[in-house]
Design a protein around this motif. Sequence first.
Motif, PDB file in Angstrom:
ATOM      1  N   PHE A 222       0.846  -1.199   0.000  1.00  0.00           N
ATOM      2  CA  PHE A 222       0.000   0.000   0.000  1.00  0.00           C
ATOM      3  C   PHE A 222       0.876   1.242   0.000  1.00  0.00           C
ATOM      4  O   PHE A 222       1.950   1.239   0.608  1.00  0.00           O
ATOM      5  CB  PHE A 222      -0.915   0.004   1.232  1.00  0.00           C
ATOM      6  N   ASP A 223       0.411   2.302  -0.653  1.00  0.00           N
ATOM      7  CA  ASP A 223       1.162   3.554  -0.641  1.00  0.00           C
ATOM      8  C   ASP A 223       0.868   4.323   0.657  1.00  0.00           C
ATOM      9  O   ASP A 223       0.119   3.836   1.520  1.00  0.00           O
ATOM     10  CB  ASP A 223       0.883   4.393  -1.899  1.00  0.00           C
ATOM     11  N   ALA A 224       1.426   5.513   0.770  1.00  0.00           N
ATOM     12  CA  ALA A 224       1.293   6.313   1.997  1.00  0.00           C
ATOM     13  C   ALA A 224      -0.154   6.681   2.304  1.00  0.00           C
ATOM     14  O   ALA A 224      -0.519   6.859   3.462  1.00  0.00           O
ATOM     15  CB  ALA A 224       2.145   7.578   1.885  1.00  0.00           C
ATOM     16  N   GLU A 225      -1.000   6.747   1.279  1.00  0.00           N
ATOM     17  CA  GLU A 225      -2.412   7.079   1.483  1.00  0.00           C
ATOM     18  C   GLU A 225      -3.272   5.841   1.718  1.00  0.00           C
ATOM     19  O   GLU A 225      -4.482   5.941   1.851  1.00  0.00           O
ATOM     20  CB  GLU A 225      -2.964   7.862   0.273  1.00  0.00           C
ATOM     21  N   GLY A 226      -2.664   4.664   1.730  1.00  0.00           N
ATOM     22  CA  GLY A 226      -3.407   3.433   1.970  1.00  0.00           C
ATOM     23  C   GLY A 226      -3.995   2.802   0.717  1.00  0.00           C
ATOM     24  O   GLY A 226      -4.765   1.850   0.807  1.00  0.00           O
ATOM     25  N   LYS A 227      -3.618   3.288  -0.452  1.00  0.00           N
ATOM     26  CA  LYS A 227      -4.111   2.726  -1.709  1.00  0.00           C
ATOM     27  C   LYS A 227      -3.291   1.493  -2.077  1.00  0.00           C
ATOM     28  O   LYS A 227      -2.061   1.496  -1.999  1.00  0.00           O
ATOM     29  CB  LYS A 227      -4.001   3.771  -2.822  1.00  0.00           C
ATOM     30  N   HIS A 228      -3.977   0.431  -2.470  1.00  0.00           N
ATOM     31  CA  HIS A 228      -3.304  -0.812  -2.874  1.00  0.00           C
ATOM     32  C   HIS A 228      -2.575  -0.578  -4.188  1.00  0.00           C
ATOM     33  O   HIS A 228      -3.184  -0.189  -5.183  1.00  0.00           O
ATOM     34  CB  HIS A 228      -4.333  -1.942  -3.017  1.00  0.00           C
ATOM     35  N   ILE A 229      -1.258  -0.808  -4.189  1.00  0.00           N
ATOM     36  CA  ILE A 229      -0.458  -0.562  -5.399  1.00  0.00           C
ATOM     37  C   ILE A 229       0.216  -1.809  -5.946  1.00  0.00           C
ATOM     38  O   ILE A 229       0.845  -1.754  -6.995  1.00  0.00           O
ATOM     39  CB  ILE A 229       0.594   0.539  -5.151  1.00  0.00           C
ATOM     40  N   GLY A 230       0.120  -2.932  -5.252  1.00  0.00           N
ATOM     41  CA  GLY A 230       0.748  -4.151  -5.756  1.00  0.00           C
ATOM     42  C   GLY A 230       0.909  -5.202  -4.682  1.00  0.00           C
ATOM     43  O   GLY A 230       0.246  -5.166  -3.638  1.00  0.00           O
ATOM     44  N   PHE A 231       1.796  -6.141  -4.969  1.00  0.00           N
ATOM     45  CA  PHE A 231       2.081  -7.246  -4.057  1.00  0.00           C
ATOM     46  C   PHE A 231       3.577  -7.503  -4.041  1.00  0.00           C
ATOM     47  O   PHE A 231       4.280  -7.212  -5.013  1.00  0.00           O
ATOM     48  CB  PHE A 231       1.403  -8.542  -4.530  1.00  0.00           C
ATOM     49  N   THR A 232       4.045  -8.074  -2.965  1.00  0.00           N
ATOM     50  CA  THR A 232       5.401  -8.607  -2.923  1.00  0.00           C
ATOM     51  C   THR A 232       5.297 -10.080  -2.577  1.00  0.00           C
ATOM     52  O   THR A 232       4.419 -10.487  -1.818  1.00  0.00           O
ATOM     53  CB  THR A 232       6.301  -7.852  -1.925  1.00  0.00           C
ATOM     54  N   LYS A 233       6.186 -10.871  -3.171  1.00  0.00           N
ATOM     55  CA  LYS A 233       6.155 -12.307  -2.925  1.00  0.00           C
ATOM     56  C   LYS A 233       7.558 -12.783  -2.594  1.00  0.00           C
ATOM     57  O   LYS A 233       8.517 -12.439  -3.285  1.00  0.00           O
ATOM     58  CB  LYS A 233       5.620 -13.055  -4.138  1.00  0.00           C
ATOM     59  N   VAL A 234       7.659 -13.568  -1.520  1.00  0.00           N
ATOM     60  CA  VAL A 234       8.917 -14.173  -1.100  1.00  0.00           C
ATOM     61  C   VAL A 234       8.706 -15.682  -1.138  1.00  0.00           C
ATOM     62  O   VAL A 234       7.753 -16.201  -0.548  1.00  0.00           O
ATOM     63  CB  VAL A 234       9.319 -13.718   0.324  1.00  0.00           C
ATOM     64  N   THR A 235       9.600 -16.366  -1.853  1.00  0.00           N
ATOM     65  CA  THR A 235       9.489 -17.821  -1.999  1.00  0.00           C
ATOM     66  C   THR A 235      10.814 -18.463  -1.622  1.00  0.00           C
ATOM     67  O   THR A 235      11.874 -18.038  -2.092  1.00  0.00           O
ATOM     68  CB  THR A 235       9.156 -18.200  -3.469  1.00  0.00           C
ATOM     69  N   GLY A 236      10.748 -19.493  -0.791  1.00  0.00           N
ATOM     70  CA  GLY A 236      11.932 -20.261  -0.427  1.00  0.00           C
ATOM     71  C   GLY A 236      11.740 -21.721  -0.804  1.00  0.00           C
ATOM     72  O   GLY A 236      10.622 -22.228  -0.812  1.00  0.00           O
ATOM     73  N   ASP A 237      12.825 -22.390  -1.133  1.00  0.00           N
ATOM     74  CA  ASP A 237      12.781 -23.806  -1.500  1.00  0.00           C
ATOM     75  C   ASP A 237      12.865 -24.655  -0.230  1.00  0.00           C
ATOM     76  O   ASP A 237      13.837 -24.590   0.511  1.00  0.00           O
ATOM     77  CB  ASP A 237      13.950 -24.138  -2.429  1.00  0.00           C
ATOM     78  N   ARG A 238      11.837 -25.448   0.022  1.00  0.00           N
ATOM     79  CA  ARG A 238      11.765 -26.319   1.197  1.00  0.00           C
ATOM     80  C   ARG A 238      11.704 -27.789   0.790  1.00  0.00           C
ATOM     81  O   ARG A 238      11.233 -28.640   1.539  1.00  0.00           O
ATOM     82  CB  ARG A 238      10.542 -25.968   2.047  1.00  0.00           C
ATOM     83  N   THR A 239      12.174 -28.098  -0.410  1.00  0.00           N
ATOM     84  CA  THR A 239      12.099 -29.464  -0.930  1.00  0.00           C
ATOM     85  C   THR A 239      12.832 -30.452  -0.026  1.00  0.00           C
ATOM     86  O   THR A 239      12.303 -31.522   0.279  1.00  0.00           O
ATOM     87  CB  THR A 239      12.665 -29.533  -2.367  1.00  0.00           C
ATOM     88  N   GLU A 240      14.036 -30.098   0.411  1.00  0.00           N
ATOM     89  CA  GLU A 240      14.802 -31.015   1.267  1.00  0.00           C
ATOM     90  C   GLU A 240      14.062 -31.297   2.569  1.00  0.00           C
ATOM     91  O   GLU A 240      13.990 -32.447   3.003  1.00  0.00           O
ATOM     92  CB  GLU A 240      16.189 -30.438   1.567  1.00  0.00           C
ATOM     93  N   GLN A 241      13.500 -30.271   3.191  1.00  0.00           N
ATOM     94  CA  GLN A 241      12.765 -30.468   4.438  1.00  0.00           C
ATOM     95  C   GLN A 241      11.541 -31.349   4.209  1.00  0.00           C
ATOM     96  O   GLN A 241      11.222 -32.196   5.039  1.00  0.00           O
ATOM     97  CB  GLN A 241      12.336 -29.130   5.042  1.00  0.00           C
ATOM     98  N   LYS A 242      10.859 -31.158   3.081  1.00  0.00           N
ATOM     99  CA  LYS A 242       9.690 -31.984   2.780  1.00  0.00           C
ATOM    100  C   LYS A 242      10.103 -33.437   2.591  1.00  0.00           C
ATOM    101  O   LYS A 242       9.442 -34.342   3.092  1.00  0.00           O
ATOM    102  CB  LYS A 242       8.963 -31.474   1.535  1.00  0.00           C
ATOM    103  N   GLU A 243      11.206 -33.669   1.860  1.00  0.00           N
ATOM    104  CA  GLU A 243      11.672 -35.036   1.644  1.00  0.00           C
ATOM    105  C   GLU A 243      12.034 -35.705   2.964  1.00  0.00           C
ATOM    106  O   GLU A 243      11.695 -36.870   3.184  1.00  0.00           O
ATOM    107  CB  GLU A 243      12.864 -35.042   0.690  1.00  0.00           C
ATOM    108  N   VAL A 244      12.708 -34.977   3.853  1.00  0.00           N
ATOM    109  CA  VAL A 244      13.048 -35.522   5.166  1.00  0.00           C
ATOM    110  C   VAL A 244      11.773 -35.830   5.945  1.00  0.00           C
ATOM    111  O   VAL A 244      11.649 -36.902   6.555  1.00  0.00           O
ATOM    112  CB  VAL A 244      13.961 -34.542   5.947  1.00  0.00           C
ATOM    113  N   GLY A 245      10.812 -34.903   5.921  1.00  0.00           N
ATOM    114  CA  GLY A 245       9.539 -35.131   6.609  1.00  0.00           C
ATOM    115  C   GLY A 245       8.785 -36.320   6.049  1.00  0.00           C
ATOM    116  O   GLY A 245       8.216 -37.120   6.803  1.00  0.00           O
TER     117      GLY A 245
END
Length: 181
Positions: free
Chosen positions: A120-143
């Motif tokens: 959101f900008d300073a006025e509270g208007k929605h201007i986009g998204f941010t996305k953070v992705t991490g690889d958890r394949t090894e943890q899933k395989e161990v689980g």
Amino acid sequence: CLKSKQVKKNRALCMNPQHSPEEINSYFIEQVKDYAIFAMDTQGIITTWNQGVEQLKGYKEEEFVGEYYGMLFPDEYQQAGKPETELKSALKDGVYEMQDWRKRKDGSLFWANIKLTPIFDAEGKHIGFTKVTGDRTEQKEVGDKLAARQQSALEHKNMELQRINLDLDTFIYTASHDLRS
């Protein structure tokens, strides 16, 4: 720069004055390689990215920026409208967090930890998204291996208990027979 007491309170002020906090933040995000971090407009079109996108997903900037982020989902998720559902959920709830499958450029899948957040900008208007992705394949395989071992141990214990019950049934039958005789 600052005297020692002031340094603890104002560490950011001691940084090189040639770089603003915004520039430092931008450099920081760009150089993270263990996580894919990118921003999108309100429709999910990718506008910025970091080097982790190339490391984790295999896309170069010119292949990635300007594309709809749904390209990162397995085909069946795309057909089911999952990218749109995630965007709506993040906007409604303030964040969308999930562990799920995601697709690399080469088509291979990996188990991902995902955090999608509206911007959101300073006025509270929605201007986009941010996305953070991490690889958890090894943890899933161990689980998954741990779960399979636990299942195997339970099945083994169950068979052992069934054998013990059969032995007890045989003993009770023999003892009952002997008492009658």
